[in-house]
Scaffold this motif. Structure first.
Motif, mmCIF file in Angstrom:
data_model
loop_
_atom_site.group_PDB
_atom_site.id
_atom_site.type_symbol
_atom_site.label_atom_id
_atom_site.label_comp_id
_atom_site.label_asym_id
_atom_site.label_seq_id
_atom_site.Cartn_x
_atom_site.Cartn_y
_atom_site.Cartn_z
ATOM 1 N N ASP A 9 0.816 -1.225 0.000
ATOM 2 C CA ASP A 9 0.000 0.000 0.000
ATOM 3 C C ASP A 9 0.846 1.272 0.000
ATOM 4 O O ASP A 9 0.338 2.351 0.227
ATOM 5 N N GLY A 10 2.132 1.140 -0.272
ATOM 6 C CA GLY A 10 3.027 2.290 -0.250
ATOM 7 C C GLY A 10 3.861 2.332 1.020
ATOM 8 O O GLY A 10 4.922 2.944 1.053
ATOM 9 N N ASN A 11 3.370 1.713 2.075
ATOM 10 C CA ASN A 11 4.087 1.651 3.349
ATOM 11 C C ASN A 11 4.304 0.222 3.829
ATOM 12 O O ASN A 11 5.386 -0.141 4.253
ATOM 13 N N ASP A 12 3.248 -0.566 3.790
ATOM 14 C CA ASP A 12 3.288 -1.915 4.339
ATOM 15 C C ASP A 12 2.979 -2.953 3.265
ATOM 16 O O ASP A 12 2.286 -2.666 2.288
ATOM 17 N N THR A 13 3.472 -4.166 3.495
ATOM 18 C CA THR A 13 3.157 -5.287 2.612
ATOM 19 C C THR A 13 2.330 -6.295 3.392
ATOM 20 O O THR A 13 2.433 -6.385 4.617
ATOM 21 N N PHE A 14 1.531 -7.050 2.654
ATOM 22 C CA PHE A 14 0.615 -7.989 3.274
ATOM 23 C C PHE A 14 0.287 -9.085 2.280
ATOM 24 O O PHE A 14 -0.057 -8.801 1.139
ATOM 25 N N ALA A 15 0.406 -10.338 2.698
ATOM 26 C CA ALA A 15 0.074 -11.473 1.831
ATOM 27 C C ALA A 15 -1.429 -11.708 1.877
ATOM 28 O O ALA A 15 -2.023 -11.795 2.941
ATOM 29 N N ILE A 16 -2.036 -11.796 0.694
ATOM 30 C CA ILE A 16 -3.472 -12.044 0.570
ATOM 31 C C ILE A 16 -3.666 -13.489 0.126
ATOM 32 O O ILE A 16 -3.097 -13.905 -0.876
ATOM 33 N N GLN A 17 -4.461 -14.239 0.869
ATOM 34 C CA GLN A 17 -4.811 -15.596 0.476
ATOM 35 C C GLN A 17 -6.219 -15.880 0.987
ATOM 36 O O GLN A 17 -6.754 -15.136 1.787
ATOM 37 N N CYS A 18 -6.792 -16.963 0.516
ATOM 38 C CA CYS A 18 -8.152 -17.337 0.900
ATOM 39 C C CYS A 18 -8.248 -17.501 2.409
ATOM 40 O O CYS A 18 -7.371 -18.083 3.037
ATOM 41 N N ARG A 19 -9.337 -17.006 2.978
ATOM 42 C CA ARG A 19 -9.569 -17.122 4.423
ATOM 43 C C ARG A 19 -10.364 -18.383 4.783
ATOM 44 O O ARG A 19 -10.562 -18.683 5.934
ATOM 45 N N HIS A 20 -10.853 -19.100 3.781
ATOM 46 C CA HIS A 20 -11.646 -20.315 4.005
ATOM 47 C C HIS A 20 -12.774 -20.036 4.993
ATOM 48 O O HIS A 20 -12.949 -20.720 5.996
#
Length: 180
Positions: free
Chosen positions: A59-70
């Motif tokens: 997002d310009g500052n932080d990174t975050f892994a997106i995956q299915c939440r089931h």
């Protein structure tokens, strides 16, 4: 549906403060789960390039892994008219039965997390199935910083409580130092 309480199932959780945005999880997932060769150097030369089921966002500052939440009450599961979206009873993980998928992309549109993608090359939707048939998810095993962890909701909540306590103690020490 699922015969165990959702809290008992292990899920992949992201420790945002540990994620470097290196995308190692994406590479490992793509090579391990959708390449023919299962070797990175060879996978990049395959006719159909391997596809990751986990996506690292920035997002310009932080990174975050997106995956299915089931999700327990998964909108993708509910909208699937062919029964292609299925749930493993042992793990509670949702997965796509490619032979039943008609590529209508309704699950893609319904996912509130953006974790399902159209995979036109295989004529079906594609998403993280948490490598439920493996001992450990590929992305979790590959993460060099331990930003991805496989644990139950209760274990995750316990970690959050511990972090909050540590933060509170740190704030108390700082305020004591400022007062004295």
């Amino acid at each position: 549906m699922v015969d165990r309480v959702c809290d008992e199932f292990k899920r992949i959780f992201v420790m945002e403060e540990k994620c470097l945005g290196c995308r190692t999880c994406e590479l490992k997932c793509a090579v391990e789960r959708s390449s023919i060769s299962k070797v990175l150097a060879e996978a990049v030369g395959e006719d159909i390039l391997p596809r990751s089921r986990v996506y690292v966002e920035w997002d310009g500052n932080d990174t975050f892994a997106i995956q299915c939440r089931h999700c327990e009450n998964a909108p993708c599961f509910e909208i699937c008219s062919t029964g292609a979206m299925q749930r493993d009873t042992e793990t509670g993980c949702t997965f796509i039965s490619v032979d039943k998928c008609i590529a209508c992309w309704m699950c893609v549109m319904m996912c509130p997390f953006g974790a399902i993608a159209p995979a036109a090359e295989k004529g079906a939707a594609d998403k993280c199935d948490q490598c439920f048939q493996m001992v450990q998810p590929s992305c979790v095993a590959a993460c060099p910083t331990g930003a991805l962890e496989l644990m139950t909701v209760n274990e995750y909540m316990g970690q959050l409580k511990q972090k909050r306590r540590q933060g509170l103690h740190k704030l108390q020490r700082i305020s004591e130092e400022l007062i004295s």
